[in-house]
Write an enzyme that holds these catalytic residues in place. Structure first.
Site, PDB file in Angstrom:
ATOM      1  CG  HIS A   1      -1.758   1.376   0.966  1.00 41.49           C
ATOM      2  ND1 HIS A   1      -2.676   1.607  -0.022  1.00 41.49           N
ATOM      3  CD2 HIS A   1      -1.547   2.561   1.556  1.00 41.49           C
ATOM      4  CE1 HIS A   1      -3.013   2.883  -0.016  1.00 41.49           C
ATOM      5  NE2 HIS A   1      -2.343   3.483   0.927  1.00 41.49           N
TER       6      HIS A   1
ATOM      7  CG  HIS B   1      -8.156   2.360  -8.456  1.00 47.21           C
ATOM      8  ND1 HIS B   1      -8.445   3.606  -7.968  1.00 47.21           N
ATOM      9  CD2 HIS B   1      -7.110   1.900  -7.728  1.00 47.21           C
ATOM     10  CE1 HIS B   1      -7.616   3.889  -6.979  1.00 47.21           C
ATOM     11  NE2 HIS B   1      -6.798   2.870  -6.808  1.00 47.21           N
ATOM     12  CG  PHE B   2      -3.882  -0.346 -10.871  1.00 46.97           C
ATOM     13  CD1 PHE B   2      -3.388  -0.516 -12.143  1.00 46.97           C
ATOM     14  CD2 PHE B   2      -4.309  -1.462 -10.164  1.00 46.97           C
ATOM     15  CE1 PHE B   2      -3.333  -1.765 -12.712  1.00 46.97           C
ATOM     16  CE2 PHE B   2      -4.259  -2.713 -10.734  1.00 46.97           C
ATOM     17  CZ  PHE B   2      -3.769  -2.870 -12.017  1.00 46.97           C
ATOM     18  CG  HIS B   3      -4.172   1.264 -16.200  1.00 45.65           C
ATOM     19  ND1 HIS B   3      -4.557   0.064 -15.673  1.00 45.65           N
ATOM     20  CD2 HIS B   3      -3.086   0.994 -16.987  1.00 45.65           C
ATOM     21  CE1 HIS B   3      -3.765  -0.896 -16.130  1.00 45.65           C
ATOM     22  NE2 HIS B   3      -2.861  -0.361 -16.914  1.00 45.65           N
TER      23      HIS B   3
ATOM     24  NE  ARG C   1      -6.499  -7.163  -9.908  1.00 42.68           N
ATOM     25  CZ  ARG C   1      -5.193  -6.894  -9.830  1.00 42.68           C
ATOM     26  NH1 ARG C   1      -4.536  -6.507 -10.894  1.00 42.68           N
ATOM     27  NH2 ARG C   1      -4.561  -7.015  -8.680  1.00 42.68           N
ATOM     28  NE  ARG C   2      -2.388  -9.883 -10.940  1.00 34.78           N
ATOM     29  CZ  ARG C   2      -1.668  -9.965  -9.832  1.00 34.78           C
ATOM     30  NH1 ARG C   2      -1.967 -10.840  -8.916  1.00 34.78           N
ATOM     31  NH2 ARG C   2      -0.629  -9.186  -9.647  1.00 34.78           N
TER      32      ARG C   2
ATOM     33  CE1 TYR D   1      -1.478   7.936  -0.495  1.00 36.60           C
ATOM     34  CE2 TYR D   1      -1.104   5.975   0.822  1.00 36.60           C
ATOM     35  CZ  TYR D   1      -1.967   6.883   0.255  1.00 36.60           C
ATOM     36  OH  TYR D   1      -3.312   6.752   0.439  1.00 36.60           O
TER      37      TYR D   1
HETATM   38  C1  HEM Z   1       0.128   1.499 -23.170  1.00 38.52           C
HETATM   39  C2  HEM Z   1      -0.506   1.679 -22.103  1.00 38.52           C
HETATM   40  C3  HEM Z   1      -1.110   0.575 -21.249  1.00 38.52           C
HETATM   41  C4  HEM Z   1      -1.989  -0.410 -21.596  1.00 38.52           C
HETATM   42  C5  HEM Z   1      -2.596  -0.660 -22.974  1.00 38.52           C
HETATM   43  C6  HEM Z   1      -2.258  -1.191 -20.399  1.00 38.52           C
HETATM   44  C7  HEM Z   1      -3.125  -2.273 -20.329  1.00 38.52           C
HETATM   45  C8  HEM Z   1      -3.333  -3.068 -19.221  1.00 38.52           C
HETATM   46  C9  HEM Z   1      -4.314  -4.124 -19.098  1.00 38.52           C
HETATM   47  C10 HEM Z   1      -5.309  -4.535 -20.171  1.00 38.52           C
HETATM   48  C11 HEM Z   1      -4.175  -4.680 -17.859  1.00 38.52           C
HETATM   49  C12 HEM Z   1      -5.026  -5.780 -17.235  1.00 38.52           C
HETATM   50  C13 HEM Z   1      -4.430  -7.130 -17.447  1.00 38.52           C
HETATM   51  C14 HEM Z   1      -5.180  -8.207 -16.697  1.00 38.52           C
HETATM   52  O1  HEM Z   1      -5.620  -8.007 -15.551  1.00 38.52           O
HETATM   53  O2  HEM Z   1      -5.339  -9.294 -17.255  1.00 38.52           O
HETATM   54  C15 HEM Z   1      -3.111  -3.991 -17.206  1.00 38.52           C
HETATM   55  C16 HEM Z   1      -2.627  -4.292 -15.938  1.00 38.52           C
HETATM   56  C17 HEM Z   1      -1.727  -3.521 -15.253  1.00 38.52           C
HETATM   57  N1  HEM Z   1      -1.160  -2.322 -15.681  1.00 38.52           N
HETATM   58 FE1  HEM Z   1      -1.346  -1.501 -17.519  1.00 38.52          FE
HETATM   59  N2  HEM Z   1      -1.535  -0.678 -19.375  1.00 38.52           N
HETATM   60  C18 HEM Z   1      -0.823   0.409 -19.842  1.00 38.52           C
HETATM   61  C19 HEM Z   1       0.008   1.240 -19.117  1.00 38.52           C
HETATM   62  C20 HEM Z   1       0.306   1.079 -17.778  1.00 38.52           C
HETATM   63  C21 HEM Z   1       1.085   1.995 -16.975  1.00 38.52           C
HETATM   64  C22 HEM Z   1       1.678   3.303 -17.475  1.00 38.52           C
HETATM   65  C23 HEM Z   1       1.168   1.451 -15.737  1.00 38.52           C
HETATM   66  C24 HEM Z   1       1.865   1.979 -14.514  1.00 38.52           C
HETATM   67  C25 HEM Z   1       2.844   2.814 -14.512  1.00 38.52           C
HETATM   68  C26 HEM Z   1       0.458   0.192 -15.750  1.00 38.52           C
HETATM   69  C27 HEM Z   1       0.352  -0.676 -14.686  1.00 38.52           C
HETATM   70  C28 HEM Z   1      -0.354  -1.852 -14.679  1.00 38.52           C
HETATM   71  C29 HEM Z   1      -0.372  -2.797 -13.585  1.00 38.52           C
HETATM   72  C30 HEM Z   1       0.369  -2.668 -12.256  1.00 38.52           C
HETATM   73  C31 HEM Z   1      -1.218  -3.849 -13.951  1.00 38.52           C
HETATM   74  C32 HEM Z   1      -1.592  -5.075 -13.110  1.00 38.52           C
HETATM   75  C33 HEM Z   1      -0.683  -6.199 -13.427  1.00 38.52           C
HETATM   76  C34 HEM Z   1      -1.070  -7.441 -12.671  1.00 38.52           C
HETATM   77  O3  HEM Z   1      -2.257  -7.661 -12.451  1.00 38.52           O
HETATM   78  O4  HEM Z   1      -0.145  -8.175 -12.305  1.00 38.52           O
HETATM   79  N3  HEM Z   1      -0.066   0.005 -16.991  1.00 38.52           N
HETATM   80  N4  HEM Z   1      -2.621  -2.999 -18.042  1.00 38.52           N
HETATM   81 CU   LIG Z   2      -3.857   0.443  -0.759  1.00 36.62          CU
END
Ligand code: HEM
Ligand SMILES: [Cu+2]
Length: 560
Positions: free
Chosen positions: A237, A388-390, A451-452, A241
């Site tokens: 968490h 949310h986290f995007h 998700r995932r 921050y």
């Molecule tokens: C080109 C831009 C991006 C696209 C198209 C994208 C797309 C996605 C998608 C579709 C997921 C969900 C995958 C799933 O749950 O099966 C995901 C997960 C995630 N994204 Fe992105 N994302 C982008 C940029 C970013 C950026 C800039 C960050 C943070 C700096 C980020 C951090 C994350 C994280 C932490 C997860 C979760 C991974 C996990 O569940 O292990 N993403 N993203």
């Molecule tokens: Cu938290």
């Protein structure tokens, strides 16, 4: 001796020399950060395409044998562990030195920090790329990675501690030379951020050293997933921050200046950072509402403190918007809201960061829902969370860092931004792409999409998801186009940008400035002690219980 008036250019060259180490180390950190973001973003594209049945993992099998989950691991690790950490250490190195107006006290340590973290990154990268660490960025056991993955990540984290040590020495030397003066705001915030982070990493440090490393290297037969998750979220968490506070430093001390105004209140800014120091860590169990084995009393306590930590973010919102209003009005803007149009909407470093703030406001709203004890049950582990986290780390942080880099270029590379038009297009592409992506991910989450999950190959896709998935893809592709514009602009700036000599850095002055700061907002010790006491109260009983009842016999598995 007579004072000799020196030409300005010479004074500027002096500044560049004096901060040569900080400039180089910051520049290299930021370079590593954006290489990570480029590759991580590419994996994001593969994910949204897969959601829509376009499976590029099959043709990529030779280089990505772990398919979707190896890609998702790369996406998470590169974007939220590597990009953020390297960018932040680079930026805070720069900010600390420039705000104190003196190089960091130990130049060797400044370099060592970078080398140590980079060595850790390389060590962790090998198993990920070989599909031996497809455990995603949360590395929850019983998923088990090759030991070098944990070792490398531990080194990256330990490397960051050296920056705090260097900051502490610089603070001591600065105080000696400036008796009675208040610590400059940006340096104060940079030190608070690193102090909070070092307290926060206690959890993951114990998890790595006691649970995961001995297990992965075969020294013990098993581990305890629940204790591991609890230690993970102890850090997991407050890490948000750690990502956010450097963006706030920029919003408080750089954006108001870019807007042509002043920070509204320095004392209020300090209150907000000190509250983050105290309240960031003892709330991580709000990620574990659905975990068995943790008493609901402690879940409730963590929920209450989570609501508390919303307050310093609200203070930040108020302070930064008031600063922007002051800037708008001093540029001739009038009316209740029409002053907004007087702001510099043609300045890329400003526009990107303000767009980041706007997206963050919505991320904050969905965050309140995630944190609610009961509403969390509706959204837990659905696509809502990704929506949310995007908005938060993926926009408030990533987009701010891109905008901040536009501002940093003259200082770090001695170059002017290659194309302001492309940079403005980049900001607009990101905000439009992200609005689409995050909105539809939130809706998919409410419609129950997990998700995932490889949605494109799932047999249970509902018709209401099918309608929304292509829109998510359009958003994701626009975001990636934005990232490409950014990277092209960087490469062109470094190779073809006009050379400039950057002068000294000037941070925003405040309407209510250091003269209004009471002594207790210029000290750290009482606040650090309060933070430690609160952490001990909120985590002590649960950690004690889990450590004494844990089974430590789960062998671990690697499904991909
Ligand atoms: C080109 C831009 C991006 C696209 C198209 C994208 C797309 C996605 C998608 C579709 C997921 C969900 C995958 C799933 O749950 O099966 C995901 C997960 C995630 N994204 Fe992105 N994302 C982008 C940029 C970013 C950026 C800039 C960050 C943070 C700096 C980020 C951090 C994350 C994280 C932490 C997860 C979760 C991974 C996990 O569940 O292990 N993403 N993203
Ligand atoms: Cu938290």
């Amino acid at each position: 001796m007579a004072v000799i008036a020196r030409p300005r250019a010479a004074a500027r060259a002096d500044v560049a020399d004096r901060f040569a180490t900080e400039n180089r180390v910051a520049g290299l950190n930021i370079l590593v950060a954006f290489l990570a973001l480029g590759l991580g973003g590419l994996m994001g594209v593969l994910q949204v395409l897969q959601y829509n049945g376009i499976d590029l993992y099959k043709p990529l099998k030779a280089i990505l044998p772990g398919g979707y989950y190896q890609g998702l691991t790369l996406h998470g690790v590169l974007n939220v562990l590597v990009f953020t950490t390297f960018y932040i250490i680079g930026f805070l190195t720069f900010v600390t030195a420039r705000s104190f107006d003196r190089p960091l006290s130990n130049r060797g340590l400044t370099w060592f920090t970078f080398y140590f973290m980079t060595a850790g990154l390389l060590i962790a990268a090998v198993p990920i790329l070989l599909n031996k660490a497809t455990v995603m960025f949360t590395f929850y056991p019983p998923l088990k990675a090759n030991g070098f993955f944990y070792l490398g990540l531990t080194m990256v984290v330990v490397g960051t501690y050296f920056l705090l040590a260097n900051q502490a020495m610089t603070l001591r030397d600065w105080r000696r030379d400036n008796p009675g003066a208040k610590v400059p705001l940006a340096a104060f915030m940079a030190i608070v951020t690193m102090t909070m982070w070092v307290i926060a990493t206690f959890g993951v440090a114990v998890e790595m050293l006691v649970l995961l490393l001995p297990w992965a290297f075969g020294l013990v037969p098993g581990t305890d997933p629940l204790l591991a998750r609890t230690l993970f979220w102890f850090t997991g968490h407050p890490i948000v921050y750690f990502w956010l506070l450097p963006a706030y430093i920029s919003w408080y001390t750089i954006v108001p200046r870019l807007a042509g105004g002043k920070l509204f209140s320095e004392p209020m800014a300090r209150v907000s950072f000190l509250l983050f120091l105290v309240l960031s860590v003892p709330i991580g169990m709000h990620h574990q509402y659905t975990d068995p084995g943790i008493s609901q009393i402690w879940k409730l306590v963590h929920f209450i403190f989570t609501v508390g930590v919303f307050f310093p973010s609200l203070l930040t919102f108020f302070n930064v918007v008031a600063s922007l209003e002051h800037a708008g009005r001093s540029r001739g803007g009038k009316g209740w809201l029409a002053w907004i149009f007087a702001l510099p909407w043609n300045e890329p470093a400003f526009v990107t960061q303000v767009f980041a703030m706007m997206l963050f406001a919505f991320g904050g709203a969905s965050g309140v829902i995630n944190a609610s004890y009961n509403l969390n049950l509706v959204v837990h582990n659905t696509a809502w969370i990704s929506g949310h986290f995007h908005l938060t780390v993926g926009s408030a942080v990533a987009l701010t860092f891109m905008g901040l880099t536009y501002w940093l270029l003259p200082y770090l590379a001695g170059r002017e931004l290659w194309s302001r038009g492309l940079a403005l297009a980049q900001a607009w592409l990101w905000i439009i792409g992200m609005i689409l992506f995050s909105h539809f991910m939130h809706m998919l989450g409410l419609a129950g999409m997990p998700r995932r999950t490889m949605i494109g190959s799932a047999p249970y896709v509902l018709p209401e998801w099918e309608r929304l998935l292509p829109l998510t893809m359009i958003g994701g592709l626009l975001m990636f186009a934005s990232a490409l514009c950014f990277l092209v602009n960087m490469v062109m700036t470094l190779t073809a940008g006009r050379r400039v000599e950057a002068g000294p850095v000037t941070f925003a002055r405040a309407l209510s400035g250091p003269e209004d700061v009471p002594a207790f907002l210029d000290r750290l010790t009482p606040w650090v002690l309060s933070a430690l006491v609160l952490v001990a109260i909120n985590y002590g009983p649960t950690l004690y219980f889990l450590a004494t009842t844990g089974r430590f016999n789960i062998p671990g598995l690697s499904p991909w």
